[in-house]
Write a protein that holds these residues in place. Sequence first.
Motif, PDB file in Angstrom:
ATOM      1  N   PRO A  81       0.821  -1.216   0.000  1.00 28.13           N
ATOM      2  CA  PRO A  81       0.000   0.000   0.000  1.00 28.13           C
ATOM      3  C   PRO A  81       0.852   1.263   0.000  1.00 28.13           C
ATOM      4  CG  PRO A  81       0.074  -0.959   2.187  1.00 28.13           C
ATOM      5  CD  PRO A  81       0.765  -1.926   1.281  1.00 28.13           C
ATOM      6  N   MET A  82       0.402   2.266  -0.716  1.00 31.08           N
ATOM      7  CA  MET A  82       1.120   3.536  -0.765  1.00 31.08           C
ATOM      8  C   MET A  82       0.659   4.501   0.316  1.00 31.08           C
ATOM      9  SD  MET A  82       3.428   3.470  -3.232  1.00 31.08           S
ATOM     10  CE  MET A  82       3.796   1.902  -2.404  1.00 31.08           C
ATOM     11  N   LEU A  88      -5.910   9.138  10.246  1.00 26.71           N
ATOM     12  CA  LEU A  88      -4.902  10.085  10.712  1.00 26.71           C
ATOM     13  C   LEU A  88      -3.551   9.815  10.050  1.00 26.71           C
ATOM     14  CD1 LEU A  88      -4.140  12.433  12.535  1.00 26.71           C
ATOM     15  CD2 LEU A  88      -3.739  10.776  14.387  1.00 26.71           C
ATOM     16  N   ALA A  89      -3.154   8.556  10.008  1.00 27.75           N
ATOM     17  CA  ALA A  89      -1.887   8.203   9.366  1.00 27.75           C
ATOM     18  C   ALA A  89      -1.937   8.538   7.874  1.00 27.75           C
ATOM     19  CB  ALA A  89      -1.593   6.720   9.575  1.00 27.75           C
ATOM     20  N   ARG A  90      -3.082   8.285   7.250  1.00 26.63           N
ATOM     21  CA  ARG A  90      -3.242   8.595   5.831  1.00 26.63           C
ATOM     22  C   ARG A  90      -3.063  10.093   5.576  1.00 26.63           C
ATOM     23  NH1 ARG A  90      -6.021   6.255   1.444  1.00 26.63           N
ATOM     24  NH2 ARG A  90      -6.812   7.801  -0.034  1.00 26.63           N
ATOM     25  N   ALA A  95       0.057  14.588   3.484  1.00 25.41           N
ATOM     26  CA  ALA A  95       0.623  15.914   3.707  1.00 25.41           C
ATOM     27  C   ALA A  95       2.090  15.952   3.292  1.00 25.41           C
ATOM     28  CB  ALA A  95       0.475  16.306   5.175  1.00 25.41           C
ATOM     29  N   GLN A  96       2.849  14.916   3.639  1.00 24.72           N
ATOM     30  CA  GLN A  96       4.261  14.863   3.264  1.00 24.72           C
ATOM     31  C   GLN A  96       4.423  14.740   1.745  1.00 24.72           C
ATOM     32  OE1 GLN A  96       6.414  11.905   5.526  1.00 24.72           O
ATOM     33  NE2 GLN A  96       5.543  12.589   7.455  1.00 24.72           N
ATOM     34  N   ALA A  97       3.609  13.867   1.150  1.00 20.49           N
ATOM     35  CA  ALA A  97       3.704  13.675  -0.293  1.00 20.49           C
ATOM     36  C   ALA A  97       3.325  14.950  -1.049  1.00 20.49           C
ATOM     37  CB  ALA A  97       2.795  12.517  -0.728  1.00 20.49           C
ATOM     38  N   LEU A  98       2.257  15.605  -0.610  1.00 19.62           N
ATOM     39  CA  LEU A  98       1.796  16.811  -1.301  1.00 19.62           C
ATOM     40  C   LEU A  98       2.728  17.991  -1.075  1.00 19.62           C
ATOM     41  CD1 LEU A  98      -2.014  16.416  -0.645  1.00 19.62           C
ATOM     42  CD2 LEU A  98      -0.897  16.387  -2.881  1.00 19.62           C
ATOM     43  N   LEU A  99       3.417  18.027   0.052  1.00 18.84           N
ATOM     44  CA  LEU A  99       4.410  19.072   0.261  1.00 18.84           C
ATOM     45  C   LEU A  99       5.427  19.057  -0.877  1.00 18.84           C
ATOM     46  CD1 LEU A  99       6.105  19.922   3.648  1.00 18.84           C
ATOM     47  CD2 LEU A  99       7.396  19.911   1.524  1.00 18.84           C
ATOM     48  N   ASN A 157       9.183   1.098   8.000  1.00 16.32           N
ATOM     49  CA  ASN A 157      10.005  -0.004   7.491  1.00 16.32           C
ATOM     50  C   ASN A 157       9.675  -0.377   6.051  1.00 16.32           C
ATOM     51  OD1 ASN A 157      11.540  -0.463   9.894  1.00 16.32           O
ATOM     52  ND2 ASN A 157       9.699  -1.364  10.806  1.00 16.32           N
ATOM     53  N   ALA A 158       8.676   0.267   5.476  1.00 12.83           N
ATOM     54  CA  ALA A 158       8.299   0.007   4.084  1.00 12.83           C
ATOM     55  C   ALA A 158       7.990   1.341   3.412  1.00 12.83           C
ATOM     56  CB  ALA A 158       7.088  -0.919   4.016  1.00 12.83           C
ATOM     57  N   PRO A 159       8.323   1.475   2.145  1.00 11.57           N
ATOM     58  CA  PRO A 159       8.096   2.759   1.475  1.00 11.57           C
ATOM     59  C   PRO A 159       6.610   3.052   1.295  1.00 11.57           C
ATOM     60  CG  PRO A 159       8.810   1.097  -0.102  1.00 11.57           C
ATOM     61  CD  PRO A 159       8.938   0.479   1.260  1.00 11.57           C
ATOM     62  N   ASN A 160       6.273   4.323   1.414  1.00 15.26           N
ATOM     63  CA  ASN A 160       4.904   4.744   1.146  1.00 15.26           C
ATOM     64  C   ASN A 160       4.925   5.897   0.141  1.00 15.26           C
ATOM     65  OD1 ASN A 160       5.546   7.086   2.573  1.00 15.26           O
ATOM     66  ND2 ASN A 160       4.348   6.539   4.376  1.00 15.26           N
TER      67      ASN A 160
END
Length: 211
Positions: A81-82, A88-90, A95-99, A157-160
């Motif tokens: 899963p990406m 909340l985690a989603r 937020a990090q990805a859209l930044l 521990n896994a990429p998102n």
Amino acid sequence: MIRLYDYWRSSAAYRVRIALNLKHVLHERENIALLEGVHRSPENLARNPQGFVPTLVVEGEALTQSLAIIDYLDALYPDPPMVPRDPLARARVLAQALLIAADIHPMNNLRILKRLESQFGADQAAKDEWYRHWIIEGFTALEKLAKSGPGPLLGGNAPNLADVCLVPQMFNARRLSVPLEGFPRLVAADAAANAIPEIAAAHPDRVKPER
């Protein structure tokens, strides 16, 4: 067959290559040479009215915008899963990805840099300084947002999705000689991500067309 219309050095296309590789989705790639203006050709505009890359064509349907494409892939191929399911985690991952994808990357897009040159007479040095400014501003905030992460990657521990966006932006930062000493969390996450074979295989140097 799934076909990705790609440009080897496009950050947005790089994100989709990473997602396709992580999910082991069989696909073909076709290079759209941005510097030669192929993205403005009638054929590419028919697929993608913005004239951008990437475009993912699946059973005749053309999908555009890298994060929308990755969301589609996540729905169709949920492992790995990406984004998390927990709301909340989603929200934090998005937020990090859209930044990166919505705030840093658009400021340094090829069309913006060309406009700086044509409208304001910016030379290469000025464009490079513009590029570095927006990366540093964005990375300064992202370093703080990512500080409390539980693992080596932004995803733990896994990429998102945040890692999928970070890796191409770190490639750009190094290409433009952005000083990275102030971003140890991001540098470590990028190194951990690039140690994953599927992510390493998406690197621009690995997919650059032969002359």
